[in-house]
Design a protein around this motif. Structure first.
Motif, PDB file in Angstrom:
ATOM      1  N   PHE A  19       0.824  -1.216   0.000  1.00 26.54           N
ATOM      2  CA  PHE A  19       0.000   0.000   0.000  1.00 26.54           C
ATOM      3  C   PHE A  19       0.857   1.265   0.000  1.00 26.54           C
ATOM      4  O   PHE A  19       0.450   2.294   0.534  1.00 26.54           O
ATOM      5  CB  PHE A  19      -0.964   0.023   1.195  1.00 26.54           C
ATOM      6  CG  PHE A  19      -1.935  -1.122   1.208  1.00 26.54           C
ATOM      7  CD1 PHE A  19      -2.934  -1.222   0.256  1.00 26.54           C
ATOM      8  CD2 PHE A  19      -1.838  -2.109   2.177  1.00 26.54           C
ATOM      9  CE1 PHE A  19      -3.835  -2.278   0.264  1.00 26.54           C
ATOM     10  CE2 PHE A  19      -2.733  -3.175   2.191  1.00 26.54           C
ATOM     11  CZ  PHE A  19      -3.731  -3.253   1.231  1.00 26.54           C
ATOM     12  N   LEU A  20       2.049   1.172  -0.582  1.00 21.66           N
ATOM     13  CA  LEU A  20       2.914   2.342  -0.715  1.00 21.66           C
ATOM     14  C   LEU A  20       2.806   2.962  -2.103  1.00 21.66           C
ATOM     15  O   LEU A  20       3.118   4.138  -2.273  1.00 21.66           O
ATOM     16  CB  LEU A  20       4.372   1.965  -0.420  1.00 21.66           C
ATOM     17  CG  LEU A  20       4.683   1.628   1.034  1.00 21.66           C
ATOM     18  CD1 LEU A  20       6.109   1.102   1.171  1.00 21.66           C
ATOM     19  CD2 LEU A  20       4.460   2.838   1.932  1.00 21.66           C
ATOM     20  N   GLU A 276       5.641  -1.059 -15.083  1.00 26.38           N
ATOM     21  CA  GLU A 276       6.180   0.274 -14.831  1.00 26.38           C
ATOM     22  C   GLU A 276       6.602   0.423 -13.381  1.00 26.38           C
ATOM     23  O   GLU A 276       5.945  -0.084 -12.471  1.00 26.38           O
ATOM     24  CB  GLU A 276       5.142   1.347 -15.174  1.00 26.38           C
ATOM     25  CG  GLU A 276       4.761   1.378 -16.647  1.00 26.38           C
ATOM     26  CD  GLU A 276       3.793   2.506 -16.947  1.00 26.38           C
ATOM     27  OE1 GLU A 276       3.471   3.280 -16.011  1.00 26.38           O
ATOM     28  OE2 GLU A 276       3.357   2.608 -18.107  1.00 26.38           O
ATOM     29  N   ALA A 277       7.702   1.134 -13.171  1.00 23.86           N
ATOM     30  CA  ALA A 277       8.189   1.394 -11.823  1.00 23.86           C
ATOM     31  C   ALA A 277       7.276   2.393 -11.118  1.00 23.86           C
ATOM     32  O   ALA A 277       6.567   3.172 -11.749  1.00 23.86           O
ATOM     33  CB  ALA A 277       9.617   1.938 -11.878  1.00 23.86           C
ATOM     34  N   VAL A 278       7.287   2.345  -9.797  1.00 26.01           N
ATOM     35  CA  VAL A 278       6.514   3.298  -9.001  1.00 26.01           C
ATOM     36  C   VAL A 278       7.276   4.613  -8.937  1.00 26.01           C
ATOM     37  O   VAL A 278       8.474   4.642  -8.650  1.00 26.01           O
ATOM     38  CB  VAL A 278       6.271   2.751  -7.581  1.00 26.01           C
ATOM     39  CG1 VAL A 278       5.678   3.825  -6.685  1.00 26.01           C
ATOM     40  CG2 VAL A 278       5.353   1.543  -7.631  1.00 26.01           C
ATOM     41  N   ARG A 279       6.584   5.703  -9.234  1.00 22.01           N
ATOM     42  CA  ARG A 279       7.188   7.031  -9.155  1.00 22.01           C
ATOM     43  C   ARG A 279       6.593   7.793  -7.983  1.00 22.01           C
ATOM     44  O   ARG A 279       5.457   7.566  -7.592  1.00 22.01           O
ATOM     45  CB  ARG A 279       6.942   7.810 -10.451  1.00 22.01           C
ATOM     46  CG  ARG A 279       7.489   7.130 -11.696  1.00 22.01           C
ATOM     47  CD  ARG A 279       8.994   7.038 -11.657  1.00 22.01           C
ATOM     48  NE  ARG A 279       9.532   6.374 -12.842  1.00 22.01           N
ATOM     49  CZ  ARG A 279      10.795   5.997 -12.961  1.00 22.01           C
ATOM     50  NH1 ARG A 279      11.646   6.212 -11.961  1.00 22.01           N
ATOM     51  NH2 ARG A 279      11.208   5.409 -14.059  1.00 22.01           N
ATOM     52  N   GLY A 280       7.374   8.707  -7.443  1.00 18.23           N
ATOM     53  CA  GLY A 280       6.836   9.570  -6.402  1.00 18.23           C
ATOM     54  C   GLY A 280       7.659   9.548  -5.134  1.00 18.23           C
ATOM     55  O   GLY A 280       8.675   8.853  -5.016  1.00 18.23           O
ATOM     56  N   VAL A 281       7.205  10.342  -4.181  1.00 25.87           N
ATOM     57  CA  VAL A 281       7.895  10.557  -2.913  1.00 25.87           C
ATOM     58  C   VAL A 281       7.081   9.931  -1.785  1.00 25.87           C
ATOM     59  O   VAL A 281       5.861  10.065  -1.739  1.00 25.87           O
ATOM     60  CB  VAL A 281       8.074  12.073  -2.662  1.00 25.87           C
ATOM     61  CG1 VAL A 281       8.632  12.339  -1.273  1.00 25.87           C
ATOM     62  CG2 VAL A 281       8.984  12.680  -3.731  1.00 25.87           C
ATOM     63  N   LEU A 321      13.417   8.885   3.395  1.00 31.82           N
ATOM     64  CA  LEU A 321      12.728   9.498   2.268  1.00 31.82           C
ATOM     65  C   LEU A 321      12.897   8.577   1.073  1.00 31.82           C
ATOM     66  O   LEU A 321      14.032   8.267   0.677  1.00 31.82           O
ATOM     67  CB  LEU A 321      13.339  10.868   1.971  1.00 31.82           C
ATOM     68  CG  LEU A 321      12.993  11.521   0.631  1.00 31.82           C
ATOM     69  CD1 LEU A 321      11.535  11.953   0.610  1.00 31.82           C
ATOM     70  CD2 LEU A 321      13.918  12.715   0.365  1.00 31.82           C
ATOM     71  N   LEU A 322      11.784   8.098   0.522  1.00 35.99           N
ATOM     72  CA  LEU A 322      11.822   7.295  -0.707  1.00 35.99           C
ATOM     73  C   LEU A 322      11.504   8.195  -1.894  1.00 35.99           C
ATOM     74  O   LEU A 322      10.531   8.957  -1.852  1.00 35.99           O
ATOM     75  CB  LEU A 322      10.797   6.162  -0.675  1.00 35.99           C
ATOM     76  CG  LEU A 322      10.994   4.952   0.221  1.00 35.99           C
ATOM     77  CD1 LEU A 322       9.902   3.930  -0.069  1.00 35.99           C
ATOM     78  CD2 LEU A 322      12.357   4.332   0.048  1.00 35.99           C
ATOM     79  N   VAL A 323      12.308   8.096  -2.929  1.00 33.37           N
ATOM     80  CA  VAL A 323      12.021   8.772  -4.195  1.00 33.37           C
ATOM     81  C   VAL A 323      12.081   7.719  -5.291  1.00 33.37           C
ATOM     82  O   VAL A 323      13.111   7.069  -5.483  1.00 33.37           O
ATOM     83  CB  VAL A 323      13.010   9.912  -4.490  1.00 33.37           C
ATOM     84  CG1 VAL A 323      12.743  10.511  -5.865  1.00 33.37           C
ATOM     85  CG2 VAL A 323      12.911  11.004  -3.420  1.00 33.37           C
ATOM     86  N   ASP A 324      10.961   7.519  -5.965  1.00 31.78           N
ATOM     87  CA  ASP A 324      10.864   6.511  -7.036  1.00 31.78           C
ATOM     88  C   ASP A 324      11.296   5.134  -6.553  1.00 31.78           C
ATOM     89  O   ASP A 324      11.977   4.382  -7.255  1.00 31.78           O
ATOM     90  CB  ASP A 324      11.695   6.946  -8.249  1.00 31.78           C
ATOM     91  CG  ASP A 324      11.189   8.226  -8.869  1.00 31.78           C
ATOM     92  OD1 ASP A 324      10.030   8.600  -8.597  1.00 31.78           O
ATOM     93  OD2 ASP A 324      11.948   8.872  -9.615  1.00 31.78           O
ATOM     94  N   GLY A 325      10.925   4.816  -5.324  1.00 36.42           N
ATOM     95  CA  GLY A 325      11.122   3.458  -4.819  1.00 36.42           C
ATOM     96  C   GLY A 325      12.453   3.170  -4.167  1.00 36.42           C
ATOM     97  O   GLY A 325      12.673   2.033  -3.722  1.00 36.42           O
ATOM     98  N   ARG A 356       6.481  19.121  -4.395  1.00 39.12           N
ATOM     99  CA  ARG A 356       5.046  19.161  -4.092  1.00 39.12           C
ATOM    100  C   ARG A 356       4.606  17.881  -3.391  1.00 39.12           C
ATOM    101  O   ARG A 356       3.838  17.925  -2.420  1.00 39.12           O
ATOM    102  CB  ARG A 356       4.242  19.359  -5.385  1.00 39.12           C
ATOM    103  CG  ARG A 356       4.341  20.758  -5.985  1.00 39.12           C
ATOM    104  CD  ARG A 356       3.263  20.963  -7.036  1.00 39.12           C
ATOM    105  NE  ARG A 356       3.356  20.000  -8.125  1.00 39.12           N
ATOM    106  CZ  ARG A 356       4.104  20.166  -9.209  1.00 39.12           C
ATOM    107  NH1 ARG A 356       4.827  21.261  -9.350  1.00 39.12           N
ATOM    108  NH2 ARG A 356       4.119  19.238 -10.166  1.00 39.12           N
ATOM    109  N   GLU A 357       5.085  16.765  -3.894  1.00 38.83           N
ATOM    110  CA  GLU A 357       4.715  15.489  -3.294  1.00 38.83           C
ATOM    111  C   GLU A 357       5.263  15.366  -1.875  1.00 38.83           C
ATOM    112  O   GLU A 357       4.603  14.799  -0.990  1.00 38.83           O
ATOM    113  CB  GLU A 357       5.218  14.335  -4.162  1.00 38.83           C
ATOM    114  CG  GLU A 357       4.495  14.236  -5.504  1.00 38.83           C
ATOM    115  CD  GLU A 357       5.072  13.154  -6.387  1.00 38.83           C
ATOM    116  OE1 GLU A 357       6.148  12.609  -6.036  1.00 38.83           O
ATOM    117  OE2 GLU A 357       4.450  12.849  -7.409  1.00 38.83           O
ATOM    118  N   LEU A 358       6.463  15.888  -1.637  1.00 40.13           N
ATOM    119  CA  LEU A 358       7.017  15.877  -0.286  1.00 40.13           C
ATOM    120  C   LEU A 358       6.119  16.679   0.648  1.00 40.13           C
ATOM    121  O   LEU A 358       5.824  16.250   1.774  1.00 40.13           O
ATOM    122  CB  LEU A 358       8.437  16.449  -0.290  1.00 40.13           C
ATOM    123  CG  LEU A 358       9.088  16.600   1.082  1.00 40.13           C
ATOM    124  CD1 LEU A 358       9.173  15.263   1.797  1.00 40.13           C
ATOM    125  CD2 LEU A 358      10.486  17.220   0.942  1.00 40.13           C
TER     126      LEU A 358
END
Length: 386
Positions: A19-20, A276-281, A321-325, A356-358
């Motif tokens: 659920f991440l 596709e890889a997971v993107r985001g923070v 902090l995770l960025v793009d997994g 913004r996501e952070l």
């Protein structure tokens, strides 16, 4: 032909199942989220609340506490690695059967400090009997254990934080893993312990059945994985894990794949991975299950993060902090009354979208902790958690 899996594919599937990638929808049962994680590390209770809340829409620390102390759909006890975890109450029979069957590392204590196997069993039995239907503080439990076993159990021989602990406490985690002990609600500022509700029919699960189920669940949550990865997560020997994986492979319960060029395993038939890889923070707190279990560690903690976000190679001691997994920084939150300051130290410059996501993640931290958050981007000066 052996299936080949990349880090990006494995990371994307793990994050989906944790659920991440997408949080569990509003109204999801807290216990369901905890079950998908294979337990939420709860030595630091606020971190456990964040681990769960960051994975489920609308869930706050109040919801986690209600599941633990009111609805009793969660239980706080000693779980994987002997450390304190939140586990789904309905799964406790499975967990106790599996954890009892995992051999632990040799005792770190001197021979004159250790308990014999017979003494350890006496202590665990005494703990369960003493806690049946009552809530006791550690001092009250100590008196009961010594009275039910003998003065040897109370000898102050275990080095502790500010003194010495009685001999019996070296198997306190084993009592938790066997279902003889769990945490109760605080009595004022004091921690209490009790015996969890009586285990039902599922307690008849044999040790091999329980271990096989745990390996399959671990592979579904964090696979592909090797016996060495599982052994590290479970705090047991690689040799034992090799034997377990070999038995399951011969039975057709797990299957071999190539993961980043090396041999690894998935549960049988569980071979679909996202394209596709997971993107985001994402912000993960102390001892989050994903940071501890996802392997290989050098791929989850690439480059400078391996030094900055690990403590001597050990995961969990820093919130990450995770960025793009992958881990791309550390963070820390300091609460004062109704406000909390969230300091984030990225190890590389964030894009405008990532900034913004952070900010959104920090707002979510505030929601979970029921506090007004303030984001500070800068150096985290707090050291690793013990």
């Amino acid at each position: 032909m052996t299936l080949k899996i990349t880090w990006g594919e494995a990371s994307a599937r793990r994050m989906q199942r944790q659920f991440l990638a997408v949080p569990a929808p509003a109204g999801s049962a807290v216990a369901e989220v905890v079950g998908a994680m294979l337990g939420a590390h709860a030595q630091v209770m606020s971190a456990a609340e964040l681990s769960v809340g960051m994975r489920a829409e609308g869930v706050t620390r109040g919801d986690v506490r209600a599941a633990l102390w009111e609805d009793r759909t969660l239980v706080k006890t000693h779980g994987p690695r002997g450390t304190v975890h939140l586990l789904p109450s309905a799964e406790l029979p499975f967990w106790t059967a599996a954890l009892r069957a995992i051999p632990s590392h040799p005792s770190p204590f001197a021979p004159d400090v250790r308990l014999t196997d017979e003494q350890a069993e006496q202590v665990v039995t005494a703990i369960g009997d003493a806690l049946d239907g009552v809530f006791l503080t550690i001092d009250e439990l100590n008196d009961e254990v010594v009275a039910r076993t003998g003065p040897w159990a109370g000898d102050l021989v275990m080095p502790a934080f500010q003194g010495m602990w009685p001999r019996w406490r070296q198997v306190m985690h084993r009592a938790g893993q066997s279902g003889a002990l769990c945490f109760g609600p605080h009595r004022g500022r004091k921690v209490t312990y009790t015996r969890p509700a009586r285990i039902g029919p599922d307690a008849e699960l044999t040790a091999p059945q329980a271990v096989a189920a745990l390996v399959r669940r671990h592979l579904r949550a964090y696979g592909p994985a090797t016996p060495a990865h599982f052994a590290k997560w479970a705090a047991t020997s690689k040799g034992w894990a090799d034997d377990v994986f070999g038995t399951l492979a011969r039975a057709g319960e797990i299957e071999e794949v190539r993961f980043e060029g090396a041999s690894a395993w998935v549960a049988a038939g569980d071979t679909r991975f996202p394209a596709e890889a997971v993107r985001g923070v994402r912000l993960l707190p102390y001892f989050d299950a994903y940071g501890i279990a996802a392997q290989p560690r050098e791929l989850l903690f690439p480059g400078a993060s391996y030094t900055r976000a690990l403590a001597g190679g050990q995961a969990g001691n820093y919130p990450v902090l995770l960025v793009d997994g992958v881990v791309a920084g550390v963070w820390h939150q300091r609460r004062q009354g109704r406000r909390t300051t969230v300091t984030v130290e990225p190890l590389a410059r964030l894009t405008a979208r990532q900034e913004r996501e952070l900010g959104e993640q920090v707002e979510r931290v505030g929601e979970v902790l029921e506090a007004k958050p303030e984001l500070v981007v800068g150096e985290v000066t707090t050291g690793p958690h013990a």
